[in-house]
Design a protein around this motif. Structure first.
Motif, PDB file in Angstrom:
ATOM      1  N   LEU A 271      -8.778  -4.759   6.940  1.00 14.02           N
ATOM      2  CA  LEU A 271      -7.572  -4.159   7.341  1.00 14.02           C
ATOM      3  C   LEU A 271      -6.622  -3.411   6.590  1.00 14.02           C
ATOM      4  N   ALA A 272      -6.724  -3.871   5.216  1.00 15.73           N
ATOM      5  CA  ALA A 272      -5.798  -2.978   4.426  1.00 15.73           C
ATOM      6  C   ALA A 272      -6.703  -1.575   3.945  1.00 15.73           C
ATOM      7  N   GLY A 273      -7.963  -1.409   4.136  1.00 18.81           N
ATOM      8  CA  GLY A 273      -8.557  -0.187   4.094  1.00 18.81           C
ATOM      9  C   GLY A 273      -8.048   0.449   5.245  1.00 18.81           C
ATOM     10  N   VAL A 274      -8.096   0.109   6.503  1.00 21.70           N
ATOM     11  CA  VAL A 274      -7.686   0.732   7.626  1.00 21.70           C
ATOM     12  C   VAL A 274      -6.105   1.218   7.568  1.00 21.70           C
ATOM     13  N   VAL A 275      -5.141   0.338   6.834  1.00 17.56           N
ATOM     14  CA  VAL A 275      -4.010   0.537   6.748  1.00 17.56           C
ATOM     15  C   VAL A 275      -3.654   1.782   5.696  1.00 17.56           C
TER      16      VAL A 275
ATOM     17  N   LEU B 238       0.657  -1.126   0.092  1.00 21.67           N
ATOM     18  CA  LEU B 238       0.056  -0.009   0.042  1.00 21.67           C
ATOM     19  C   LEU B 238       0.759   1.292   0.021  1.00 21.67           C
ATOM     20  N   SER B 239       1.994   0.948   0.637  1.00 20.78           N
ATOM     21  CA  SER B 239       2.788   2.571   0.433  1.00 20.78           C
ATOM     22  C   SER B 239       3.366   2.766  -0.744  1.00 20.78           C
TER      23      SER B 239
ATOM     24  N   HIS C 198      -2.919   9.653   5.902  1.00 17.94           N
ATOM     25  CA  HIS C 198      -2.734  10.586   6.978  1.00 17.94           C
ATOM     26  C   HIS C 198      -1.230  10.880   7.077  1.00 17.94           C
ATOM     27  N   ILE C 199      -0.200   9.819   6.869  1.00 22.53           N
ATOM     28  CA  ILE C 199       1.090  10.351   6.301  1.00 22.53           C
ATOM     29  C   ILE C 199       1.465  11.156   5.276  1.00 22.53           C
ATOM     30  N   LYS C 200       0.448  10.734   4.203  1.00 23.26           N
ATOM     31  CA  LYS C 200       0.895  11.158   2.749  1.00 23.26           C
ATOM     32  C   LYS C 200       0.722  12.808   3.012  1.00 23.26           C
ATOM     33  N   HIS C 201      -0.516  12.761   3.718  1.00 23.77           N
ATOM     34  CA  HIS C 201      -1.099  14.351   3.791  1.00 23.77           C
ATOM     35  C   HIS C 201      -0.419  15.129   4.689  1.00 23.77           C
ATOM     36  N   ARG C 202       0.508  14.625   5.656  1.00 24.52           N
ATOM     37  CA  ARG C 202       1.354  15.387   6.464  1.00 24.52           C
ATOM     38  C   ARG C 202       0.176  15.805   7.696  1.00 24.52           C
ATOM     39  N   ASP C 203      -0.640  15.110   8.001  1.00 26.38           N
ATOM     40  CA  ASP C 203      -1.566  15.577   8.913  1.00 26.38           C
ATOM     41  C   ASP C 203      -0.997  15.682  10.325  1.00 26.38           C
ATOM     42  N   THR C 204       0.369  15.151  10.718  1.00 23.67           N
ATOM     43  CA  THR C 204       0.727  15.439  12.011  1.00 23.67           C
ATOM     44  C   THR C 204       1.209  16.836  12.207  1.00 23.67           C
ATOM     45  N   LEU C 205       1.786  17.319  10.956  1.00 21.79           N
ATOM     46  CA  LEU C 205       2.220  18.802  10.755  1.00 21.79           C
ATOM     47  C   LEU C 205       1.043  19.527  10.893  1.00 21.79           C
ATOM     48  N   ILE C 206       0.183  19.409  10.202  1.00 25.61           N
ATOM     49  CA  ILE C 206      -1.176  20.388  10.306  1.00 25.61           C
ATOM     50  C   ILE C 206      -1.629  20.514  11.862  1.00 25.61           C
TER      51      ILE C 206
ATOM     52  N   LYS D 232       8.067   3.385   3.053  1.00 26.49           N
ATOM     53  CA  LYS D 232       7.403   2.406   3.874  1.00 26.49           C
ATOM     54  C   LYS D 232       7.506   2.886   5.288  1.00 26.49           C
ATOM     55  N   PRO D 233       6.321   3.009   5.847  1.00 26.65           N
ATOM     56  CA  PRO D 233       6.608   3.557   7.449  1.00 26.65           C
ATOM     57  C   PRO D 233       6.812   2.545   8.347  1.00 26.65           C
ATOM     58  N   ARG D 234       7.579   2.562   9.485  1.00 27.26           N
ATOM     59  CA  ARG D 234       7.737   1.640  10.365  1.00 27.26           C
ATOM     60  C   ARG D 234       6.413   1.069  10.895  1.00 27.26           C
ATOM     61  N   VAL D 235       6.518  -0.292  11.278  1.00 22.93           N
ATOM     62  CA  VAL D 235       5.095  -0.933  11.879  1.00 22.93           C
ATOM     63  C   VAL D 235       5.189  -1.435  13.215  1.00 22.93           C
ATOM     64  N   TYR D 236       4.221  -1.246  13.967  1.00 24.22           N
ATOM     65  CA  TYR D 236       4.044  -1.393  15.538  1.00 24.22           C
ATOM     66  C   TYR D 236       2.745  -2.168  15.837  1.00 24.22           C
ATOM     67  N   LEU D 237       2.654  -2.573  16.655  1.00 24.92           N
ATOM     68  CA  LEU D 237       1.785  -3.635  17.269  1.00 24.92           C
ATOM     69  C   LEU D 237       1.496  -2.873  18.539  1.00 24.92           C
ATOM     70  N   ILE D 238       0.099  -2.964  19.239  1.00 21.58           N
ATOM     71  CA  ILE D 238      -0.334  -2.472  20.271  1.00 21.58           C
ATOM     72  C   ILE D 238      -0.904  -3.641  21.062  1.00 21.58           C
TER      73      ILE D 238
END
Length: 292
Positions: A127-131, A79-80, A137-145, A87-93
């Protein structure tokens, strides 16, 4: 719809900036306004710079290797490539509550975290839809906004605190002349001190909701089909009220579905109504949403 949501985000950010300038002008002193701005920017930029590591640490996420989660890594990688981002890092909670979030101040610093319970509830397509949503979000730089909004909102709160102390000292040192004007000014200052941070919070939450709509649409385009994400949101909303998640309010806005049930609704929601998100995604099903 995407253009409209982007326009709304721009207007809301402009509204926050205007509110900040109004409060600064009401206080009067340029030196105090500059000091407050510098302090607010310094604190919020520091929070932005470390936002990814702080969010991951607060959520209890741990990074997993391709050997530990091969299917998830493969999904994220595929998907990346479609999203045209690294490709972003992958984490589990470790949580039975199905949920996910993304963080990172830029696509090169992106990270996707999913709970261990999400794969047990969702199909592979869901799950692919969620990812895909999180990659949007990453592509749109939502963290920056979000960080820009937090910076301005933080500055507004700081200026409101300065106004409070200014009113206290003005009240102690007031003269007999213009007593009515002084009382009126104090009442106005108190109202500004109370309402300005609330207004800033409302605008900040509205920005967050607009970015969720954009991520839904972006995720649908990355995947090439909006229906798996719509189905996933329906299941995640159902699970959120039945399997409570121990999440911090400071990170709850990051998740695809708010893990905190109850509380204030309406203007103070960090997420749009899930039913509306699902309706918008299903309305896209008759359109060509594949990535160009």
């Amino acid at each position: 719809m995407q253009i409209w949501n982007t326009f709304k985000t721009t207007i809301l950010l402009a509204g926050l900036t205007a509110l900040f300038m109004v409060i600064g002008g009401a206080i009067g002193g340029q030196v105090g306004m500059i000091i407050a701005l510098v302090m607010a920017v310094a604190m919020n930029m520091g929070a932005w710079w470390f936002s990814d590591s702080l969010a991951l640490r607060m959520s209890g996420a741990h990074e997993v290797s391709p050997a530990e989660a091969p299917e998830l890594h493969q999904m994220v990688e595929e998907l990346s490539i479609r999203a045209e981002i690294p490709k972003p890092r992958v984490y589990l909670i470790e949580s039975e509550t199905p949920n996910a979030f993304a963080t990172g101040r830029s696509p090169a610093k992106g990270a996707v975290a999913v709970t261990t319970g999400i794969a047990r509830l969702l199909t592979r397509d869901e799950l692919a839809g969620v990812v895909a949503h999180e990659l949007a979000h990453i592509k749109h730089r939502d963290t920056l906004i979000s960080s820009i909004a937090a910076t301005i909102a933080g500055a507004i709160s700081m200026l409101a605190d300065m106004a409070m102390w200014s009113l206290m000292f003005a009240g102690l040192g007031g003269s007999d002349d213009g007593e009515d004007e002084g009382i009126a000014g104090m009442v106005g200052g108190v109202l500004m001190m109370i309402l300005a941070p609330i207004a800033a919070m409302i605008i900040q939450m509205a920005i967050s909701r607009s970015r969720e709509y954009l991520a839904d649409a972006g995720g649908a385009r990355i995947l090439g089909d909006p229906l798996p994400l719509a189905s996933a949101l329906e299941k995640l909303e159902w699970a959120a009220g039945r399997v409570p998640m121990q999440a911090s309010p400071a990170t709850s806005h990051l998740y695809i579905i708010n893990p905190l049930v109850g509380g204030l609704a309406g203007l103070f929601r960090t997420h749009p109504a899930t039913a509306e998100r699902i309706a918008r995604l299903r309305a896209m099903s008759g359109q060509n949403v594949a990535m160009a």
